[in-house]
Scaffold this active site. Structure first.
Site: not given
Length: 139
Positions: A93-94
């Protein structure tokens, strides 16, 4: 070093392509120049079905990026990573991507700007950015 590759290049009837290759000692060829000559005053379009331009990072840089990505994402040693491996496809994810970039900064003693880090989505993009930043730092 920049790599330019094109496949399925179509030339119109009024175009005559001329390729000047430079053969290396290892048997590979480096394309030095592509010249297109028009035989008429009509300028047809050059069409390609796939056109790819990328900077080729050193294999050892790509390998090191793969190791860092595996470590940051807790992937097994058997997980096969290629330069085209996308972080999102690996489950990142980020926040994971930020941690990968931080690991790369620490390993290569570089600083990646936030704008640049947001554009990194694959192993190859990370390796290319590292090469660019290391060269800039040394030069």
């Amino acid at each position: 070093m920049a790599t330019l590759s094109a496949t399925s290049v179509s030339f119109g009837a009024s175009l005559k392509p001329c390729f000047n290759n430079n053969w290396k000692t290892d048997g590979t060829s480096a394309l030095n120049m592509v010249r297109v000559v028009w035989t008429k005053k009509v300028y047809p379009s050059l069409r390609t079905s796939r056109f790819n331009v990328c900077c080729a990072a050193k294999p050892e840089t790509v390998q090191k990026v793969c190791e860092i990505v595996k470590k940051q994402l807790a992937l097994s040693d058997e997980t096969e990573l290629t330069p085209e491996s996308k972080f999102a496809a690996l489950g990142a994810d980020s926040l994971d991507t930020v941690e990968i970039v931080m690991g790369l900064e620490e390993e290569f003693d570089i600083s990646v700007e936030e704008e640049s880090s947001q554009n990194i989505t694959t192993v190859q993009e990370a390796a290319d950015l590292i090469e660019k930043l290391v060269q800039k730092k040394e030069g």
